[in-house]
Design an enzyme around this catalytic site. Structure first.
Site, PDB file in Angstrom:
ATOM      1  CB  SER A 256      -0.895   0.015   1.239  1.00 45.10           C
ATOM      2  OG  SER A 256      -0.104   0.321   2.371  1.00 45.10           O
ATOM      3  CE  LYS A 257      -1.871   6.628  -3.091  1.00 47.76           C
ATOM      4  NZ  LYS A 257      -3.011   7.505  -3.093  1.00 47.76           N
ATOM      5  NE  ARG A 258      -0.956   2.379   6.139  1.00 51.50           N
ATOM      6  CZ  ARG A 258      -1.345   1.273   6.736  1.00 51.50           C
ATOM      7  NH1 ARG A 258      -0.781   0.875   7.836  1.00 51.50           N
ATOM      8  NH2 ARG A 258      -2.321   0.548   6.222  1.00 51.50           N
ATOM      9  N   GLY A 260       5.576   3.455   1.197  1.00 48.37           N
ATOM     10  CA  GLY A 260       6.478   4.499   0.712  1.00 48.37           C
ATOM     11  C   GLY A 260       7.113   4.164  -0.630  1.00 48.37           C
TER      12      GLY A 260
END
Ligand code: GLU
Length: 488
Positions: A256-258, A260
């Site tokens: 996911s975007k988390r 990075g």
């Protein structure tokens, strides 16, 4: 044999996610491996998710990764329009939706928000709650429907899926999958704003654009029986489905975007080479027979056999990508490496370094870094001597300690003060004289010098190379500082 046609069908919702890049790459490879056609279709029917500028990102990313489409909005191949909002204006989706209504495979639904809110909901695999429609409007009479339409009452068109029986479809990786029809909801085909849903448009478009192979993320696997029912209702041939395994992060959670590093642009910003990213992404779920890992796009085209795609989740391993990027850097032509490294060298090196020196430093770091931003950590000491502990002078193998280092530094200081030629070769010859005269081992002398000059355990260059880079004045300053530190 029929000519293979694949499509990459992104929704313009932002940056290109690693999963999307993999779909695009595999679609490209499936087509190119077989001498087929690779098409780009923009799926912009979800107006709520539309992000301004995202279409440009798609074009740019495809160009930068070398995934050049043969047909698309900017390259007509006779199957246009290639943008779904433009296709909608031709009336194509409504025409086919009405055909389904006539066949009894779809129906108008006039239920308002309040009524839908009162219906049973279920949670899908992404945790989103979805309404299970109760087929209320399937019971409307022809007259009621016509009156509603005439009165301009908002409607959607839903797929009519029977409550009995099963639906079976085939996926190249997952094999035959059979589901109970009762588990399939009467999904919306045309929304109240007149736009088709992805669920409907993908079927109409893939068929009318003559797509033979559909490669996409496995989040679409659970909806595929509904798509297959649509193909069957129309009497169309179902394309070959290849649903790709999930991509997870190091903790085996969906990437996911988390993390990075979930999009192509994130990775480019972190200093990864485009070729290395594409190479790495190719291996997220696929491997060649010979287990080789480094290949160009052309080599991939030759090797890519989609039957070798693996079903198990692919872990996005940033450590492995870093390693791969390092391999690309090692193999890079020196001039190209220098040009690409330049902005990083400029940031890290003292401003008075001339081009020759900068090139020398580039040569030193080339085999040591994995990504360009690593450069600074290897050469920061050239800009400024870091604080260091005198423990660093102690080296078991070199047989050095603080005492031996102090006496060596005191001995070499006058030699370095007298020297006028500060080239690596000349300094090396001078220090070798001293080493020989004293009967020392090389490292016994070079270790303390290098430590005093760099304050680091590891440097991309030896003592005399560093002397040359630093120059006389700075070198002497650092040697004196070492003597001072060791004297207290
Ligand atoms: N527009 C869909 C997406 O971006 C495409 C899925 C597909 O390839 O069919 O996820």
């Amino acid at each position: 044999m029929e000519k293979i046609r694949t499509r990459y069908a992104p929704s313009p919702t932002g940056r290109m996610h690693v999963g999307n890049l993999r779909s695009a790459l595999y679609e490209f490879l499936v087509a190119k491996h077989a001498g087929g056609t690779f098409m780009l279709r923009i799926e912009d029917t979800d107006q709520e998710r539309y992000v301004e500028g995202a279409v440009d990102i798609i074009y740019r990313t495809m160009k930068e990764t070398g995934l050049i489409h043969d047909e698309g909005p900017d390259k007509d191949g006779g199957y246009g329009p290639y943008v779904q909002s433009e296709r909608m204006k031709t009336g194509i989706y409504m025409k086919y939706a009405k055909e389904l209504i006539e066949k009894g495979e779809a129906y108008y639904c006039f239920c308002d928000k309040e009524r839908l809110a009162s219906l049973k909901t279920e949670v899908d695999e992404d945790g989103k709650s979805i309404t299970i429609y109760d087929k209320h409007c399937l019971g409307l009479s022809k007259e009621e429907i016509e009156a509603n339409l005439a009165a301009g009452k908002p409607f959607v068109i839903r797929q009519n899926i029977p409550n009995e029986g099963t639906t079976t479809f085939h996926d190249e990786l997952y094999g035959d999958i059979t589901v109970e029809n009762a588990e399939l909801d009467d999904m919306i085909l045309i929304k109240s704003d007149g736009y088709p849903t992805y669920n409907f448009a993908n079927v109409v478009d893939d068929h009318t654009m003559n797509i033979t192979h559909v490669v996409r993320g496995n989040e679409y696997l659970s909806s595929s029986p509904k798509y297959v029912r649509l193909y069957d209702a129309f009497g169309w041939k179902v394309p070959v489905y290849i649903h790709l395994p999930l991509i997870t992060d190091e903790n085996h959670k969906k990437l996911s975007k988390r993390s990075g590093h979930s999009s192509f642009e994130d990775l480019v910003e972190q200093g990864f080479l485009k070729e290395a990213i594409v190479n790495y992404v190719a291996l997220l779920g696929w491997s060649p027979e010979d287990n080789e890992e480094i290949f160009t796009l052309d080599e991939l085209i030759k090797k890519f056999d989609y039957h070798r795609i693996n079903k198990s989740p692919a872990v996005f391993d940033i450590v492995k990508l870093r390693w791969m990027n390092g391999e690309y850097l090692k193999r890079m032509d020196d001039d190209k490496f220098y040009e690409m490294a330049k902005p990083y060298l400029d940031k890290s090196l003292p401003s008075d370094y001339d081009e020759a020196k900068r090139r020398k430093v580039a040569g030193m770091v080339k085999t040591r870094i994995e990504v360009f931003p690593d450069i600074d950590s290897h050469i920061d000491f050239l800009r400024e001597l870091p604080e260091y502990d005198i423990e660093m002078y102690t080296h078991k193998k070199m047989k050095t300690d603080a005492g031996s280092s102090l006496s060596v530094l005191k001995d070499v200081l006058p030699i370095l003060e007298e020297a006028t030629d500060y080239s690596n070769d000349a300094l090396y010859a001078k220090l070798l004289e001293y080493v020989t005269e004293k009967g020392y081992k090389n490292g016994y002398v070079m270790w303390p010098i290098r430590t005093a000059l760099s304050g680091k355990q590891m440097t991309p260059a030896g003592a005399t190379e560093i002397l040359e880079l630093l120059g006389k004045e700075e070198s002497l300053k650092r040697i004196k500082k070492g003597i001072e530190k060791l004297s207290v």
